[in-house]
Design an enzyme around this catalytic site. Structure first.
Site, PDB file in Angstrom:
ATOM      1  CG  ASP A  79      -2.212   0.761   1.002  1.00 35.87           C
ATOM      2  OD1 ASP A  79      -3.243   0.116   0.738  1.00 35.87           O
ATOM      3  OD2 ASP A  79      -2.190   2.003   1.066  1.00 35.87           O
ATOM      4  CE1 TYR A 117     -12.349   1.378 -10.640  1.00 32.62           C
ATOM      5  CE2 TYR A 117     -14.572   0.802 -11.368  1.00 32.62           C
ATOM      6  CZ  TYR A 117     -13.520   0.656 -10.478  1.00 32.62           C
ATOM      7  OH  TYR A 117     -13.639  -0.224  -9.422  1.00 32.62           O
ATOM      8  CB  THR A 120     -14.486   0.867   0.305  1.00 31.28           C
ATOM      9  OG1 THR A 120     -14.642   1.605  -0.922  1.00 31.28           O
ATOM     10  CG2 THR A 120     -14.844  -0.596   0.088  1.00 31.28           C
ATOM     11  CB  THR A 137     -17.891   3.538  -2.633  1.00 34.10           C
ATOM     12  OG1 THR A 137     -18.004   2.976  -1.314  1.00 34.10           O
ATOM     13  CG2 THR A 137     -17.198   2.555  -3.550  1.00 34.10           C
ATOM     14  CE  LYS A 183     -11.091  -1.966 -10.883  1.00 30.11           C
ATOM     15  NZ  LYS A 183     -10.184  -2.702  -9.975  1.00 30.11           N
ATOM     16  CB  VAL A 219       0.533  -1.506  -7.840  1.00 34.63           C
ATOM     17  CG1 VAL A 219       0.389  -2.051  -6.426  1.00 34.63           C
ATOM     18  CG2 VAL A 219      -0.625  -0.569  -8.196  1.00 34.63           C
TER      19      VAL A 219
END
Length: 261
Positions: free
Chosen positions: A37, A152, A187, A190, A156, A61
């Site tokens: 992270d 997005y 989360t 969101t 995805k 990442v």
């Protein structure tokens, strides 16, 4: 509860949300976990809470050297790598005709390139050490488009196809690769939308179960996909969305001004 005693896992984006729920499930199942992270403070906190069982590695990442470092440090700390959950993701929204190139690149690099790099180096180690199981987090939006979410949704969808390609290439090395496709989940990422009552209601109108999912409700099915119970599941896409895919995405354009949510 699936037993993963003696197993070693990596979770990217593991300091919050769905990734953190996956870390919790892995620890409860007996695995040792390397958590990637950008939130260094949270990683240190987790290391203190789970001494000897969890390693926090500050990781971007989208940087290949960071991913190599993550895999190497996890292997050095725990002696191997058997399982990986590639969760890290976020987005910058915008209408296609107005979205800045840098916002598109941010979203696609994080959500798709980040999974590619993680998968590449996790699988490279697994190939040479007897195999393993990898789960990539895609999204309902791999199948269902949304206003101001082209970057997005495209990223995805790419994760889902990358997963299938990886399963095709890696099966001969005893590596299973599957994707999990969450719907709306409560989360921090969101909350900016769901904290607005009208937007939240628009979502819930489309979800037959009439609620958002809890991160644990995504982590549980993901844990199944890396377990022995799923030993013949490979290249699959598991929707975990409360039935949302059967109804379609709400039109959020009426809530968006100046091309930004």
């Amino acid at each position: 509860m699936t037993t993963l005693a003696g197993k070693v896992a990596i979770v990217t984006g593991g300091a919050s949300g769905i990734g953190y729920a996956m870390v919790q499930n892995l620890l409860e199942a007996g695995a040792k976990v390397g958590v990637a992270d950008l939130n260094e403070e949270k990683l240190k906190e987790l290391e203190q809470q789970h001494k000897g069982e969890l390693l926090g590695v500050v990781t971007n990442v989208t940087k290949e050297e960071d991913i190599k470092n993550l895999v190497n440090k996890t292997v050095e700390a725990f002696g191997g790598l058997d399982i990986a959950f590639n969760v890290a993701g976020a987005s910058k929204s915008g209408a296609i005709i107005d979205q800045p190139e840098e916002d598109w690149n941010f979203t696609v690099d994080l959500c798709l390139k980040g999974v590619f790099l993680s998968l590449k180096h996790e699988a490279k180690y697994m190939k040479e050490h007897g195999g393993g199981a990898i789960v990539n987090v895609s999204s309902l939006n791999a199948h269902v488009p949304m206003h101001y979410g082209a970057a997005y949704s495209s990223a995805k969808a790419g994760v889902e196809m990358l997963t299938k390609n990886a399963a095709l290439e890696m099966s001969k090395h005893n590596i299973r690769v599957n994707a999990i496709l969450p719907g709306l989940v409560s989360t921090p990422l969101t909350s900016g939308l769901t904290d607005v009552d009208a937007i939240n209601e628009a979502y819930l109108e489309r979800i037959p179960m009439e609620r958002a999912g809890d991160p644990k409700e995504i982590a549980g099915p993901a844990l199944f996909l890396v377990s022995e119970e799923a030993s013949y599941v490979n290249g699959a896409s598991l929707l975990v969305d409360g039935g949302w895919a059967v109804t379609g995405y709400p039109d959020l354009s009426k809530f968006i001004t100046e091309n930004r949510p």
